[in-house]
Design a protein around this motif. Structure first.
Motif, PDB file in Angstrom:
ATOM      1  N   HIS A   1       1.736 114.082 -16.087  1.00  0.00           N
ATOM      2  CA  HIS A   1       1.263 112.751 -15.706  1.00  0.00           C
ATOM      3  C   HIS A   1       1.705 111.699 -16.726  1.00  0.00           C
ATOM      4  O   HIS A   1       2.109 110.589 -16.353  1.00  0.00           O
ATOM      5  CB  HIS A   1      -0.258 112.753 -15.552  1.00  0.00           C
ATOM      6  N   ASP A   2       1.643 112.039 -17.989  1.00  0.00           N
ATOM      7  CA  ASP A   2       2.072 111.102 -19.034  1.00  0.00           C
ATOM      8  C   ASP A   2       3.579 110.837 -18.950  1.00  0.00           C
ATOM      9  O   ASP A   2       4.035 109.680 -19.043  1.00  0.00           O
ATOM     10  CB  ASP A   2       1.727 111.650 -20.417  1.00  0.00           C
ATOM     11  N   GLN A   3       4.339 111.899 -18.750  1.00  0.00           N
ATOM     12  CA  GLN A   3       5.800 111.778 -18.744  1.00  0.00           C
ATOM     13  C   GLN A   3       6.301 110.960 -17.553  1.00  0.00           C
ATOM     14  O   GLN A   3       7.256 110.181 -17.679  1.00  0.00           O
ATOM     15  CB  GLN A   3       6.432 113.170 -18.715  1.00  0.00           C
ATOM     16  N   TYR A   4       5.655 111.124 -16.385  1.00  0.00           N
ATOM     17  CA  TYR A   4       6.148 110.486 -15.160  1.00  0.00           C
ATOM     18  C   TYR A   4       5.219 109.377 -14.659  1.00  0.00           C
ATOM     19  O   TYR A   4       5.317 108.968 -13.502  1.00  0.00           O
ATOM     20  CB  TYR A   4       6.303 111.541 -14.051  1.00  0.00           C
TER      21      TYR A   4
ATOM     22  N   PRO B   1      -8.703 111.622  -9.324  1.00  0.00           N
ATOM     23  CA  PRO B   1      -7.582 112.334  -9.961  1.00  0.00           C
ATOM     24  C   PRO B   1      -6.649 113.027  -8.973  1.00  0.00           C
ATOM     25  O   PRO B   1      -5.444 113.119  -9.213  1.00  0.00           O
ATOM     26  CB  PRO B   1      -8.286 113.350 -10.866  1.00  0.00           C
ATOM     27  N   ALA B   2      -7.198 113.522  -7.865  1.00  0.00           N
ATOM     28  CA  ALA B   2      -6.360 114.230  -6.892  1.00  0.00           C
ATOM     29  C   ALA B   2      -5.287 113.325  -6.303  1.00  0.00           C
ATOM     30  O   ALA B   2      -4.203 113.800  -5.946  1.00  0.00           O
ATOM     31  CB  ALA B   2      -7.233 114.812  -5.776  1.00  0.00           C
ATOM     32  N   VAL B   3      -5.553 112.023  -6.198  1.00  0.00           N
ATOM     33  CA  VAL B   3      -4.553 111.089  -5.682  1.00  0.00           C
ATOM     34  C   VAL B   3      -3.331 111.088  -6.588  1.00  0.00           C
ATOM     35  O   VAL B   3      -2.191 111.161  -6.121  1.00  0.00           O
ATOM     36  CB  VAL B   3      -5.134 109.662  -5.570  1.00  0.00           C
ATOM     37  N   PHE B   4      -3.564 111.005  -7.893  1.00  0.00           N
ATOM     38  CA  PHE B   4      -2.453 111.010  -8.845  1.00  0.00           C
ATOM     39  C   PHE B   4      -1.677 112.323  -8.767  1.00  0.00           C
ATOM     40  O   PHE B   4      -0.440 112.325  -8.873  1.00  0.00           O
ATOM     41  CB  PHE B   4      -2.975 110.789 -10.264  1.00  0.00           C
ATOM     42  N   ASP B   5      -2.396 113.443  -8.577  1.00  0.00           N
ATOM     43  CA  ASP B   5      -1.720 114.732  -8.457  1.00  0.00           C
ATOM     44  C   ASP B   5      -0.782 114.750  -7.252  1.00  0.00           C
ATOM     45  O   ASP B   5       0.382 115.178  -7.344  1.00  0.00           O
ATOM     46  CB  ASP B   5      -2.746 115.864  -8.308  1.00  0.00           C
ATOM     47  N   VAL B   6      -1.276 114.293  -6.113  1.00  0.00           N
ATOM     48  CA  VAL B   6      -0.485 114.337  -4.877  1.00  0.00           C
ATOM     49  C   VAL B   6       0.729 113.414  -4.979  1.00  0.00           C
ATOM     50  O   VAL B   6       1.841 113.790  -4.589  1.00  0.00           O
ATOM     51  CB  VAL B   6      -1.369 113.959  -3.670  1.00  0.00           C
ATOM     52  N   VAL B   7       0.518 112.216  -5.500  1.00  0.00           N
ATOM     53  CA  VAL B   7       1.629 111.271  -5.609  1.00  0.00           C
ATOM     54  C   VAL B   7       2.685 111.795  -6.580  1.00  0.00           C
ATOM     55  O   VAL B   7       3.889 111.734  -6.303  1.00  0.00           O
ATOM     56  CB  VAL B   7       1.123 109.885  -6.044  1.00  0.00           C
ATOM     57  N   LEU B   8       2.263 112.316  -7.719  1.00  0.00           N
ATOM     58  CA  LEU B   8       3.226 112.853  -8.674  1.00  0.00           C
ATOM     59  C   LEU B   8       3.982 114.040  -8.088  1.00  0.00           C
ATOM     60  O   LEU B   8       5.205 114.159  -8.261  1.00  0.00           O
ATOM     61  CB  LEU B   8       2.519 113.268  -9.967  1.00  0.00           C
ATOM     62  N   TYR B   9       3.289 114.906  -7.387  1.00  0.00           N
ATOM     63  CA  TYR B   9       3.943 116.061  -6.772  1.00  0.00           C
ATOM     64  C   TYR B   9       4.985 115.599  -5.755  1.00  0.00           C
ATOM     65  O   TYR B   9       6.083 116.174  -5.650  1.00  0.00           O
ATOM     66  CB  TYR B   9       2.895 116.956  -6.114  1.00  0.00           C
ATOM     67  N   ASN B  10       4.667 114.559  -5.024  1.00  0.00           N
ATOM     68  CA  ASN B  10       5.620 113.984  -4.076  1.00  0.00           C
ATOM     69  C   ASN B  10       6.857 113.452  -4.790  1.00  0.00           C
ATOM     70  O   ASN B  10       7.996 113.697  -4.368  1.00  0.00           O
ATOM     71  CB  ASN B  10       4.949 112.862  -3.281  1.00  0.00           C
TER      72      ASN B  10
ATOM     73  N   GLU C   1      -5.066 122.018 -17.176  1.00  0.00           N
ATOM     74  CA  GLU C   1      -5.202 120.567 -17.298  1.00  0.00           C
ATOM     75  C   GLU C   1      -4.274 119.983 -18.369  1.00  0.00           C
ATOM     76  O   GLU C   1      -3.803 118.844 -18.241  1.00  0.00           O
ATOM     77  CB  GLU C   1      -6.656 120.199 -17.611  1.00  0.00           C
ATOM     78  N   ALA C   2      -4.005 120.750 -19.414  1.00  0.00           N
ATOM     79  CA  ALA C   2      -3.139 120.257 -20.487  1.00  0.00           C
ATOM     80  C   ALA C   2      -1.714 120.024 -19.973  1.00  0.00           C
ATOM     81  O   ALA C   2      -1.098 118.987 -20.251  1.00  0.00           O
ATOM     82  CB  ALA C   2      -3.132 121.234 -21.658  1.00  0.00           C
ATOM     83  N   THR C   3      -1.191 120.997 -19.220  1.00  0.00           N
ATOM     84  CA  THR C   3       0.151 120.841 -18.669  1.00  0.00           C
ATOM     85  C   THR C   3       0.188 119.728 -17.635  1.00  0.00           C
ATOM     86  O   THR C   3       1.134 118.927 -17.590  1.00  0.00           O
ATOM     87  CB  THR C   3       0.621 122.165 -18.034  1.00  0.00           C
ATOM     88  N   LYS C   4      -0.838 119.650 -16.800  1.00  0.00           N
ATOM     89  CA  LYS C   4      -0.914 118.557 -15.823  1.00  0.00           C
ATOM     90  C   LYS C   4      -0.868 117.203 -16.530  1.00  0.00           C
ATOM     91  O   LYS C   4      -0.148 116.294 -16.101  1.00  0.00           O
ATOM     92  CB  LYS C   4      -2.204 118.657 -15.008  1.00  0.00           C
ATOM     93  N   ALA C   5      -1.624 117.075 -17.597  1.00  0.00           N
ATOM     94  CA  ALA C   5      -1.679 115.808 -18.329  1.00  0.00           C
ATOM     95  C   ALA C   5      -0.315 115.447 -18.911  1.00  0.00           C
ATOM     96  O   ALA C   5       0.076 114.271 -18.930  1.00  0.00           O
ATOM     97  CB  ALA C   5      -2.726 115.892 -19.435  1.00  0.00           C
ATOM     98  N   GLN C   6       0.424 116.450 -19.374  1.00  0.00           N
ATOM     99  CA  GLN C   6       1.760 116.193 -19.914  1.00  0.00           C
ATOM    100  C   GLN C   6       2.678 115.622 -18.832  1.00  0.00           C
ATOM    101  O   GLN C   6       3.428 114.665 -19.086  1.00  0.00           O
ATOM    102  CB  GLN C   6       2.344 117.489 -20.483  1.00  0.00           C
TER     103      GLN C   6
END
Length: 225
Positions: free
Chosen positions: A161-164, A123-132, A154-159
């Motif tokens: 991730h879904d949006q982008y 999951p951390a990979v997706f976080d880093v890429v999205l933040y980039n 986690e709820a806001t993070k998931a939103q």
């Protein structure tokens, strides 16, 4: 004498132990092999004396192993010590160009993993890429996503991730495809070397193949997402 210089350098690097940024040569302690699962820990006192302690019960005749480095990132171990550790199921995803984002979000290399057998992505990979991605195209959203990561929302993070998701996926695919091309280029170059003057070529090719198989499995998963 270049030959003697290379020999001395390799002895100093491969037979020493890193301790809080310094490299220490410790006879006997340098006989300990590397292991993902370890039996001992090494420490030094204020006088520079080296101590080795077992961390578990060890049966007679069993090996004593310490960690030479992060087992989830075998490339530095390979480059420094000349061996390939394939024991860890997860390997650092090679997102070195996103190291700033990784550090800002509080992640380590060992958090950003690709899994060889399954092609899974931590999951951390997706976080880093999205933040980039957000930092490039929507700094306001990047700040909100950062707050969500830091607070464990986690709820806001998931939103986010879904949006982008499509942007995250495309960025990851670009990274994976680019790394696979680089691996083929590096392996082709290694194969052109004379094995008598470059005896590590087989190990270099083994390392590249290990990373390639991991990235191919990740690519298959990404392409089907």
């Amino acid at each position: 004498n270049v030959t003697v210089l290379k020999w001395a350098y390799n002895v100093a690097i491969t037979r020493s132990i890193e301790w809080y940024g310094d490299r220490c040569i410790a006879p006997m302690a340098d006989m300990l092999n590397h292991g993902t699962e370890t039996e001992v820990e090494v420490s030094y006192d204020e006088n520079g004396d080296c101590y080795v302690y077992t961390t578990t019960d060890v049966a007679a005749g069993s090996p004593l192993r310490m960690s030479y480095g992060d087992p989830t990132n075998p490339s530095p171990l390979f480059a420094t010590y000349g061996f390939l550790d394939e024991s860890s199921p997860g390997t650092f995803c090679k997102l070195m160009h996103m190291r700033t984002e990784m550090e800002v979000l509080g992640y380590r290399f060992s958090d950003l993993l690709f899994y060889k057998e399954t092609g899974d992505i931590s999951p951390a990979v997706f976080d880093v890429v999205l933040y980039n991605v957000l930092n490039q195209y929507d700094p306001g959203a990047a700040n909100s996503f950062y707050d969500a990561v830091m607070s464990g929302d986690e709820a806001t993070k998931a939103q986010y991730h879904d949006q982008y998701w499509q942007y995250t996926k495309e960025e990851l695919q670009k990274h994976v495809d680019g790394t696979l091309k680089d691996l083929d280029k590096w392996s082709e170059k290694a194969q052109s070397y004379d094995i008598y003057t470059h005896p590590r070529v087989p190990l270099i090719l083994q390392h590249n193949q290990f990373v390639k198989e991991t990235f191919l499995n990740v690519k298959a998963n990404l392409d089907n997402m």
